[in-house]
Design an enzyme around this catalytic site. Structure first.
Site, PDB file in Angstrom:
ATOM      1  N   THR A 165      12.072  -0.687  -9.530  1.00  0.00           N
ATOM      2  CA  THR A 165      12.843   0.401  -8.924  1.00  0.00           C
ATOM      3  C   THR A 165      14.329   0.332  -9.267  1.00  0.00           C
ATOM      4  O   THR A 165      15.083   1.224  -8.916  1.00  0.00           O
ATOM      5  CB  THR A 165      12.659   0.389  -7.392  1.00  0.00           C
ATOM      6  OG1 THR A 165      12.899  -0.951  -6.942  1.00  0.00           O
ATOM      7  CG2 THR A 165      11.266   0.805  -7.005  1.00  0.00           C
ATOM      8  N   ASP A 166      14.750  -0.737  -9.949  1.00  0.00           N
ATOM      9  CA  ASP A 166      16.162  -0.827 -10.353  1.00  0.00           C
ATOM     10  C   ASP A 166      16.261  -1.291 -11.813  1.00  0.00           C
ATOM     11  O   ASP A 166      16.930  -2.275 -12.124  1.00  0.00           O
ATOM     12  CB  ASP A 166      16.891  -1.796  -9.410  1.00  0.00           C
ATOM     13  CG  ASP A 166      18.411  -1.683  -9.542  1.00  0.00           C
ATOM     14  OD1 ASP A 166      18.889  -0.674 -10.095  1.00  0.00           O
ATOM     15  OD2 ASP A 166      19.111  -2.609  -9.098  1.00  0.00           O
ATOM     16  N   LEU A 167      15.577  -0.550 -12.671  1.00  0.00           N
ATOM     17  CA  LEU A 167      15.579  -0.938 -14.089  1.00  0.00           C
ATOM     18  C   LEU A 167      16.879  -0.478 -14.741  1.00  0.00           C
ATOM     19  O   LEU A 167      17.040   0.683 -15.111  1.00  0.00           O
ATOM     20  CB  LEU A 167      14.368  -0.325 -14.799  1.00  0.00           C
ATOM     21  CG  LEU A 167      14.110  -0.862 -16.210  1.00  0.00           C
ATOM     22  CD1 LEU A 167      13.822  -2.348 -16.201  1.00  0.00           C
ATOM     23  CD2 LEU A 167      12.946  -0.123 -16.869  1.00  0.00           C
ATOM     24  N   ASN A 168      17.816  -1.396 -14.835  1.00  0.00           N
ATOM     25  CA  ASN A 168      19.093  -1.087 -15.492  1.00  0.00           C
ATOM     26  C   ASN A 168      19.443  -2.235 -16.433  1.00  0.00           C
ATOM     27  O   ASN A 168      18.767  -3.273 -16.434  1.00  0.00           O
ATOM     28  CB  ASN A 168      20.197  -0.829 -14.457  1.00  0.00           C
ATOM     29  CG  ASN A 168      20.497  -2.060 -13.633  1.00  0.00           C
ATOM     30  OD1 ASN A 168      20.768  -3.134 -14.178  1.00  0.00           O
ATOM     31  ND2 ASN A 168      20.446  -1.932 -12.314  1.00  0.00           N
ATOM     32  N   ASN A 171      19.830  -5.892 -15.497  1.00  0.00           N
ATOM     33  CA  ASN A 171      18.609  -6.630 -15.130  1.00  0.00           C
ATOM     34  C   ASN A 171      17.725  -6.949 -16.334  1.00  0.00           C
ATOM     35  O   ASN A 171      16.562  -7.301 -16.190  1.00  0.00           O
ATOM     36  CB  ASN A 171      17.831  -5.841 -14.072  1.00  0.00           C
ATOM     37  CG  ASN A 171      18.553  -5.848 -12.734  1.00  0.00           C
ATOM     38  OD1 ASN A 171      19.314  -6.775 -12.451  1.00  0.00           O
ATOM     39  ND2 ASN A 171      18.323  -4.835 -11.917  1.00  0.00           N
TER      40      ASN A 171
END
Ligand SMILES: Nc1ncnc2c1ncn2[C@@H]1O[C@H](COP(=O)(O)OP(=O)(O)O)[C@@H](O)[C@H]1O
Ligand SMILES: [Mg+2]
Length: 237
Positions: A165-168, A171
């Site tokens: 949910t926080d694929l940036n 990361n």
């Protein structure tokens, strides 16, 4: 995985990796006293890198982001031990490792109940000699092949049905052997529907573009096409 229980405290840990008592390993002061803090990184809070007997760990306290986070900083509503964020992330990491995705090994997860809430922490194995994509792309371009590899790794994660949910690009790490690692699985889950997959990919593209305007990172449409070509399945003749 072993479980340690004491009053309002639960620790789930891998006894082959955790070389200190489970009730002490989340105390930053404990590591400081022993001069076993070997570095730190910052995200939402501070991630402490600690020296265990055989490996290095990355110790992180769970914090909320955004406006709501300013009010309740690090408290989450308690429902069940196995629904806590730290326990869930521990399990997701094991699931992904079994599926052959490059993610850090989970070492220990803690949840401490506070009335109707809980606080949580996690220790994963520190990926040795790795830097995140933002740092790398601020200095240099990436070889074409590396973009393809990033796409492939994300694809493996999606084939294991894990919704990040926080694929940036903070990361995603690359180590000195040019292996791609994905980190930070807070609030991520196994989801057997498909509709979130393109959302993950669009979020990643927004992250590249954001860092391009903010930090002038090396990134082009060509880089993105390479990443997508690694993500999409090979067409068989
Ligand atoms: N296992 C790990 N190995 C190496 N670096 C890590 C590891 N876990 C976290 N980090 C570093 O700490 C930073 C913050 O950790 P992260 O898990 O992304 O939490 P958050 O973004 O919620 O603060 C990462 O961007 C990375 O630089
Ligand atoms: Mg992060």
């Amino acid at each position: 995985m072993k479980t340690f229980e004491k009053g309002k405290l639960r620790v789930w840990y891998d006894e082959a990796l955790l070389s200190v008592p489970p009730e002490q390993c989340f105390d930053v002061g404990f590591w400081q006293q022993q001069e076993r803090i070997v570095g730190q990184a910052s995200g939402r809070g501070t991630t402490w890198f600690i020296q265990l007997d055989n490996v290095q760990g990355a110790l992180r306290h769970y914090r909320r982001g955004g406006l709501f986070g300013k009010l309740v900083r690090d408290h989450y509503l308690f429902c069940q031990w196995d629904k806590t964020r730290s326990y869930q992330e521990f399990q997701i990491l094991n699931h992904l490792r079994q599926a052959g995705v490059n993610v850090p090994r989970p070492i220990a997860a803690r949840a401490v109940k506070k009335h109707v809430c809980y606080q949580a922490d996690l220790i994963t194995e520190k990926v040795p000699n790795a830097r995140d994509l933002v740092t790398i792309l601020q200095e240099n371009t990436l070889r074409d092949e590396m973009y393809v590899k990033i796409g492939r790794e994300i694809r493996k994660m999606h084939d294991a049905q894990v919704n990040h949910t926080d694929l940036n690009i903070h990361n995603i790490l690359i180590d000195d052997r040019e292996r791609v690692w994905i980190i930070d699985f807070d609030k991520c889950g196994v989801d057997f529907s498909q509709d979130w997959k393109s959302g993950n990919i669009q979020r990643l593209l927004r992250s590249f573009k954001k860092e391009q305007s903010k930090h002038n990172i090396f990134f082009s449409e060509h880089s993105w096409q390479l990443l997508v070509s690694g993500y999409l399945p090979q067409v068989k003749e």
